[in-house]
Write a protein that holds these residues in place. Structure first.
Motif, PDB file in Angstrom:
ATOM      1  N   CYS A 878       3.558  -6.238  22.118  1.00 26.22           N
ATOM      2  CA  CYS A 878       4.589  -5.209  22.337  1.00 26.22           C
ATOM      3  C   CYS A 878       5.596  -5.133  21.197  1.00 26.22           C
ATOM      4  O   CYS A 878       6.815  -5.242  21.407  1.00 26.22           O
ATOM      5  N   CYS A 879       5.118  -4.979  20.005  1.00 25.19           N
ATOM      6  CA  CYS A 879       5.977  -4.730  18.841  1.00 25.19           C
ATOM      7  C   CYS A 879       5.706  -3.303  18.394  1.00 25.19           C
ATOM      8  O   CYS A 879       4.693  -3.026  17.725  1.00 25.19           O
ATOM      9  N   MET A 882       5.153  -2.344  14.516  1.00 27.58           N
ATOM     10  CA  MET A 882       4.272  -3.183  13.703  1.00 27.58           C
ATOM     11  C   MET A 882       3.155  -2.328  13.100  1.00 27.58           C
ATOM     12  O   MET A 882       2.368  -1.714  13.805  1.00 27.58           O
ATOM     13  N   GLN A 883       3.083  -2.327  11.752  1.00 28.45           N
ATOM     14  CA  GLN A 883       2.060  -1.553  11.051  1.00 28.45           C
ATOM     15  C   GLN A 883       0.995  -2.450  10.414  1.00 28.45           C
ATOM     16  O   GLN A 883      -0.182  -2.086  10.372  1.00 28.45           O
ATOM     17  N   ASP A 884       1.412  -3.607   9.920  1.00 29.37           N
ATOM     18  CA  ASP A 884       0.479  -4.536   9.281  1.00 29.37           C
ATOM     19  C   ASP A 884       0.752  -5.934   9.812  1.00 29.37           C
ATOM     20  O   ASP A 884       1.907  -6.311  10.024  1.00 29.37           O
ATOM     21  N   ASP A 910      -1.613  -7.422  21.128  1.00 26.29           N
ATOM     22  CA  ASP A 910      -1.577  -6.585  22.321  1.00 26.29           C
ATOM     23  C   ASP A 910      -0.417  -5.599  22.247  1.00 26.29           C
ATOM     24  O   ASP A 910       0.722  -5.979  21.942  1.00 26.29           O
ATOM     25  N   THR A 911      -0.729  -4.334  22.482  1.00 24.28           N
ATOM     26  CA  THR A 911       0.266  -3.254  22.529  1.00 24.28           C
ATOM     27  C   THR A 911       1.063  -3.167  21.230  1.00 24.28           C
ATOM     28  O   THR A 911       2.270  -3.406  21.179  1.00 24.28           O
ATOM     29  N   LEU A 912       0.365  -2.813  20.183  1.00 19.26           N
ATOM     30  CA  LEU A 912       0.971  -2.543  18.869  1.00 19.26           C
ATOM     31  C   LEU A 912       0.590  -1.104  18.500  1.00 19.26           C
ATOM     32  O   LEU A 912      -0.378  -0.871  17.755  1.00 19.26           O
ATOM     33  N   PRO A 913       1.322  -0.107  19.018  1.00 20.06           N
ATOM     34  CA  PRO A 913       0.893   1.295  18.913  1.00 20.06           C
ATOM     35  C   PRO A 913       0.865   1.843  17.486  1.00 20.06           C
ATOM     36  O   PRO A 913       0.159   2.823  17.225  1.00 20.06           O
ATOM     37  N   ARG A 938      -4.926  -2.491  23.058  1.00 18.42           N
ATOM     38  CA  ARG A 938      -3.931  -1.412  22.982  1.00 18.42           C
ATOM     39  C   ARG A 938      -3.289  -1.287  21.601  1.00 18.42           C
ATOM     40  O   ARG A 938      -2.073  -1.235  21.472  1.00 18.42           O
ATOM     41  N   CYS A 939      -4.129  -1.235  20.581  1.00 19.37           N
ATOM     42  CA  CYS A 939      -3.677  -0.969  19.204  1.00 19.37           C
ATOM     43  C   CYS A 939      -4.303   0.359  18.803  1.00 19.37           C
ATOM     44  O   CYS A 939      -5.393   0.412  18.209  1.00 19.37           O
TER      45      CYS A 939
END
Length: 1144
Positions: A878-879, A882-884, A910-913, A938-939
């Motif tokens: 859940c960040c 976060m891109q890389d 997990d959950t890094l949209p 969930r990326c």
């Protein structure tokens, strides 16, 4: 007419005016809708913070988070992100003037209305009654089994048991055999195997022993099932347990060490027609017990090891010395004397492992001369073997510690801490001055006893141990001799004090864990040095004169029974007047008691260890300040303790260890003694011998400005946090600090200087909800590098920006010994470190977890990554920005530089949209040869996982799971890598030889998984599950010319489970025209794959290629004919052939 006109007007208003007005309101009420949306977002943010705080508490309790809560938070994060974008649009629209863009304003207003409704719905959904549930207790897999013998005798019995458990006919299996033959070890191994192989949903184990305690048996089974009893009576608990067991379709209950017929119904175990899926596996020494357990019980005799097996086990423990001609003859004779019993073979073998020929011959002589003990169901020579092992223990200390272990009830876990206190109280340890020295000595002696196979690891905590019941019988027989004069009747169900003619010769009496409710008066025990009465149900009153005849007592335990650690007896226990006569007393335990006046304890001048663990005490009397020899004072969770007189603590001049977690909070902030009405933290500075401190300080203002904490060896100091009931009940009875831990929570004022001075000595640091001056750890909280820190946790610190900031100057090597870092809910953190880090910083970091840190865009820039040579586990959740994850461009290579991430074992995201790259940059200088587990969930912007050059190093990858990555097209990138391909000899020869589990779910744009050349390396793949991919045409892609003529078949040798679901364009498993073989495949599920016309183009006869196939399910239909190709063709092509189908 008027009526008609009215009707027309009403219709016109309803269907024309109102809709138009409603649409116009989007323009007219634009600002109010924007303001209304903003207020709803603020309310949602407050609710989210409340839920997240609850999650922090739940995680600290070790509880699991409810899935709907996690899903709600994910949706909230998405909605708040959408709102931020809407607000930007609103600002742009407002800045351009009222009439600048009516169309834009109209649609924005509609979106605001829609979003406001969504937020209101989320607010309702977010009112959770609970956010978590208790984590299941560690299962049978966690139990130690000791020395399991992989011999034919044992393996044959195990296979026989498992086959019976698989069948439906047998509900009860009785394993019987003489003591020490290995029955317990065998059934534990069976339990582990059937749970691992999923033959049973749950496996529970309980020890019964000679004096069955139904409450204890129920508790042990309930622990394995995660069940908590609210009932006190056995019958009520039995009903609750029965209902819980019935919820499991298949459950195995193991009952160890049964002596007589056991009433399973009284315990609460359904069996037979009551629950066909509940199987009973029990062990006993008596065949008679098997016979009385019912006609449906199947008996299995566990024989002793044969001569060849006995020698192999004996030799493995005695060592290669037995191969020398001089020793071999004697060793063979001794091995035979062990009678094929694993316990004896291991114990004697280890005892003689370092002996020369003279030692072996002396041992053989002793075994011949030793008089065998006549004990039912035990080999006559077995105790001779144990006696030899006991005699060969080096020194009286280790023998004394061994004998102390028989004082506890049969099969009881023995805490090392309690054993240490007993040994210190009795004065058994020579040249030991401090409690910590005693603890180290006992730990060393226990290690030696385990090595001699006389003790084994306990089932519960790291610091516990157990004594085999036969070894305990032997030890009791030793202690009952005149030399030791022990009376041991612990846990045998006594209701009254033992009836003996005289107690004058006894030196030690252990009656713990019985049902004694009253004590005699007038006992004469002139030699008694230890009396253990702990855990007697109903023992509330001690006669005033009870201790008159026991003036030589050194150790006394009067602990009350407690089913919950935080409870104490409701009955006030007055201390008997004769207690003051025990002037030689060294150790006193008064746990779980509701105590009144305890001033009499001030008379016990020689007292060294005093423990009131979880007792009700309102105040410590000033008389306790007279205990000048007291070394350990335990007030853990004496939550009623409100008053400690000033200078009482400072008067305990010999005090070494002070435990006050969950206890006294009223620390005085005053200055001089005259002004103070209560104890002050400054008194701790007077305790020159203090080495261990365990304390809570709710209000940081209680810490004087000039106060410095003593230089302890170990401490657990909690400032601003209070131990909750739930946290406490999870704690072990003797959870004492072995490290230097400091926790700061919710401090809204500058951190006191004395606390900052602790930072350099702290090993485990937790910072929670700090409100001021917490932008970073270094240099804000300290400037010396935190050299001792091994674990760091930072949560909910709103000002926190980074761990270390070197932009303002040069700093020393930072965090050189830190091993774990946990970062949670740090909305202001942009980077892990700011500025250039000195070499050696973070060099030992192994574990990094990051959760809800919305400002992080790149986790590991190249310069930081270069330093992390020992990083093993990375978990990011859940960040939102976060891109890389890993920035590998710019990494230095050369002899002096180790390849980054060469130690990485586990990666979970997990959950890094916004995540676009796991590895940004060219990966030729990266090695993942130790990576075992990858979980990506969930990326949604991630297009692939690996570059070919990186994927080539995944030699140890065992588990790969990818869920809900909407943009993922490939596991291994194949396009746009011309620059990299030139550096890779063969990008298609990718090896995953250790891969065991591959799961891909809801990756809508996934086009391919692996090529044939890659899949051919899947020699260990056991489970393959693919679902929810809209563009996947084949599981294994076959490119033109990829398969040479030399490849005559495709084999997945270990694959046992295959699931293909919701794959709308899947045409076949593989389009390559070559035969497949599935020698281990047991279960196949194909569901909603409408275009799958065939499973494999050139598959041979299905039955031959899938010899172990047990279950074939296609679109919910179970197929009797296990020819997968035929099933697929007829179900999806509609051909009319007679397949035997039956609904699931």
């Amino acid at each position: 007419m008027a009526e008609w006109i009215g009707t027309v007007v009403s219709i016109f208003e309803k269907y024309v005016v109102r809709p138009i007005g409603y649409q116009i309101s989007y323009l007219v009420c634009f600002r109010s809708k924007a303001e209304g949306c903003r207020k709803q977002v603020e309310k949602l943010e407050l609710l989210k913070d409340k839920v997240q705080r609850s999650l922090v508490v739940a995680k600290r309790k070790g509880e699991n988070i409810e899935p709907e809560v996690e899903k709600w938070l994910t949706v909230v994060e998405k909605v708040t992100g959408d709102v931020e974008k809407l607000e930007d649009e609103v600002k742009k629209s407002s800045s351009n003037g009222w009439c600048s863009d009516w169309t834009s304003r109209y649609w924005l207003s509609r979106e605001l209305k829609k979003t406001t409704l969504s937020i209101a719905r989320l607010q309702e959904e977010g009112k959770f009654s609970k956010v978590s549930y208790s984590a299941p207790s560690p299962g049978i897999e966690s139990l130690p089994t000791g020395d399991c013998c992989p011999f034919q005798t044992t393996v044959s019995a195990m296979n026989q048991i498992i086959e019976l458990l698989k069948g439906e006919e047998c509900s009860t299996i009785c394993v019987y055999g003489m003591g020490g033959v290995g029955k317990t070890t065998l059934v534990k191994e069976v339990g582990k195997k059937v749970k691992k192989d999923k033959l049973f949903d749950e496996v529970a184990i309980a020890v019964v022993s000679q004096a069955p305690d139904l409450i204890k048996i129920q508790d042990e089974i309930a622990d394995a099932l995660g069940l908590e009893f609210h009932e006190e009576k056995e019958i009520g608990r039995a009903g609750r347990l029965r209902e819980r067991l019935k919820t499991e379709k298949r459950v195995l209950v193991i009952l160890d060490d049964v002596w007589e017929r056991l009433d399973l119904g009284a315990i609460g175990i359904p069996h037979g027609v009551d629950h066909r899926g509940c199987k009973i596996l029990l062990t006993t020494r008596r065949e008679h017990t098997c016979n009385v357990m019912g006609s449906q019980a199947t008996k299995i005799l566990l024989n002793i090891l044969n001569e060849q097996e006995s020698w192999a086990l004996f030799r493995s423990n005695a060592g290669a010395t037995v191969d020398s001609p001089a020793v071999n003859v004697v060793a063979t004779e001794i091995a035979k004397k062990c009678g094929g019993l694993p316990l004896a073979l291991v114990a004697v073998g280890r005892a003689l492992s370092d002996k020369d020929i003279d030692g072996w011959q002396e041992a053989a002589k002793q075994l011949k001369e030793c008089k065998p003990m006549n004990i039912q169901d035990v080999d006559a020579d077995f105790f001779s073997c144990l006696k030899l092992s006991f005699d060969y223990l080096q020194g009286e200390e280790i023998k004394s510690i061994f004998l102390l272990c028989c004082l506890f009830p049969e099969d009881r876990n023995i805490e090392l801490e309690y054993l240490t206190r007993l040994a210190m109280g009795q004065g058994l340890l020579e040249d030991v001055e401090t409690v910590e020295e005693g603890r180290r000595r006992v730990r060393t002696l226990i290690k030696g006893l385990k090595a001699s196979c006389l003790l084994m690891d306990g089932d519960k905590s790291k610091g516990s141990l157990k004594m085999h019941d036969l070894v305990r019988v032997f030890a009791i027989s030793i202690t009952s001799t005149e030399k030791y004069a022990f009376m041991v009747k612990a846990g045998v169900g006594l209701k009254n004090w033992p009836k003996k003619g005289t107690f004058e010769h006894y030196a030690l009496i252990s009656l713990m864990a019985n049902n004694i409710s009253s004590l005699p008066v007038g006992l004469e025990c002139p030699k008694l040095h230890t009396l253990l009465l702990g855990g007697n149900r109903g023992l509330k009153i001690f006669p005033d004169a009870f201790f008159v005849g026991m003036k030589t007592l050194k150790v006394l335990d009067l602990t009350a029974i407690s089913k919950k650690l935080y409870r104490y007896s409701l009955h006030i226990t007055p201390l008997p007047a004769s207690l003051q006569l025990l002037t030689d007393l060294r150790m006193l335990h008064l746990h779980h008691r509701k105590l009144g006046d305890i001033s009499i304890l001030g008379k016990l001048k020689k007292l060294e260890i005093l423990s009131f663990f979880a007792s009700h005490i309102s105040e410590l009397p000033k008389e306790m300040g007279e205990l000048k020899n007291l070394k350990l004072l335990d007030l853990t969770y004496c939550r009623s303790l409100k008053k400690i007189p000033p200078n009482l603590i400072s008067g305990l001049s010999a005090l070494e260890e002070l435990y006050m977690r969950g206890s006294f909070q009223q620390w005085d902030v005053g200055g001089t003694t005259i002004e103070r009405s209560s104890a002050s933290l400054s008194e701790l500075n007077s305790l020159l011998n203090l080495t261990t401190l365990h304390v809570e300080i709710i209000n940081a203002k209680c810490i004087p400005n000039s106060f410095l904490f003593p230089n302890q060896l170990r401490f657990q100091i909690y400032i601003g946090s209070k131990l909750s009931f739930a946290t406490f009940t999870r704690k072990l009875k003797y959870d004492y600090p072995t490290s230097k831990a400091l926790e700061l929570k919710g401090i809204d004022s500058p951190i006191p200087i004395g606390v900052k001075m602790l930072f350099e000595r702290t090993e485990d640091l937790s910072l929670i909800s700090l409100l001021e001056g917490s932008r970073n750890i270094l240099p804000n909280l300290g400037s010396r590098g935190f050299n001792g820190l091994t674990s760091l946790s930072v949560r909910n610190c709103v000002e926190f920006e980074c761990i270390i900031d070197t932009t303002q100057g040069v700093h020393p090597v930072a965090f050189p010994n830190i091993e774990t870092i946990h970062l949670t809910h740090l909305c202001g953190m942009k980077v892990l470190s700011s500025g250039t880090l000195p070499m050696g910083s973070f060099r030992k970091l192994r574990v990094l977890t990051v959760e809800q840190c919305g400002g992080l865009s790149t986790l590991f820039p190249a310069d930081l990554l270069q330093l992390l040579q020992n990083l093993e586990i990375v978990q990011i959740t859940c960040c939102q920005e976060m891109q890389d994850v890993f920035q590998i461009e710019g990494i230095l290579v050369g002899e002096e530089h180790v390849l980054p991430l060469s130690s990485l074992r586990e990666l979970k995201l997990d959950t890094l949209p916004q995540l676009e790259h796991l590895w940004k940059g060219f990966g030729a200088h990266l090695s993942l040869h130790n990576l075992e587990v990858i979980e990506i969930e969930r990326c949604n912007r991630l297009r692939n996982l690996f570059q070919p050059s990186i994927a080539q190093s995944l030699f140890k990858l065992e588990y790969l799971k990818i869920v809900d990555c909407m943009e993922l097209q490939q596991i291994i990138a194949e396009d746009g890598l011309e620059q990299e391909v030139s550096n890779v000899e063969d990008k298609k020869s990718l090896n995953l030889p250790k891969l065991k589990v591959l799961e891909v779910e809801d990756c809508k744009k996934l086009k391919s998984l692996f090529s044939v050349s890659s899949a051919q390396s899947f020699l260990q793949l056991k489970q393959l599950k693919v679902s929810g991919s809209n563009e996947l045409k084949a599981i294994i892609s076959c490119e033109c010319g990829e398969i040479s003529a030399a490849v005559d078949k495709f084999v997945l040798p270990q694959l046992s489970n295959l699931e293909l679901k919701a794959l709308p364009v899947l045409e076949s498993f593989c389009k390559g025209n070559f035969p497949f073989e599935w020698p281990s495949l047991e279960e196949v599920v194909v569901d909603t794959c409408p275009r799958m016309t065939t499973f494999a183009l050139a598959a041979a006869d299905g039955v031959q290629n899938m010899p172990k196939l047990k279950s074939l399910q296609v679109d919910g239909q179970m197929i009797n004919n296990h020819d997968l190709n035929m099933a697929i063709k007829h179900l999806y092509k509609g051909k009319d052939q007679s397949l035997s189908l039956f609904r699931n």
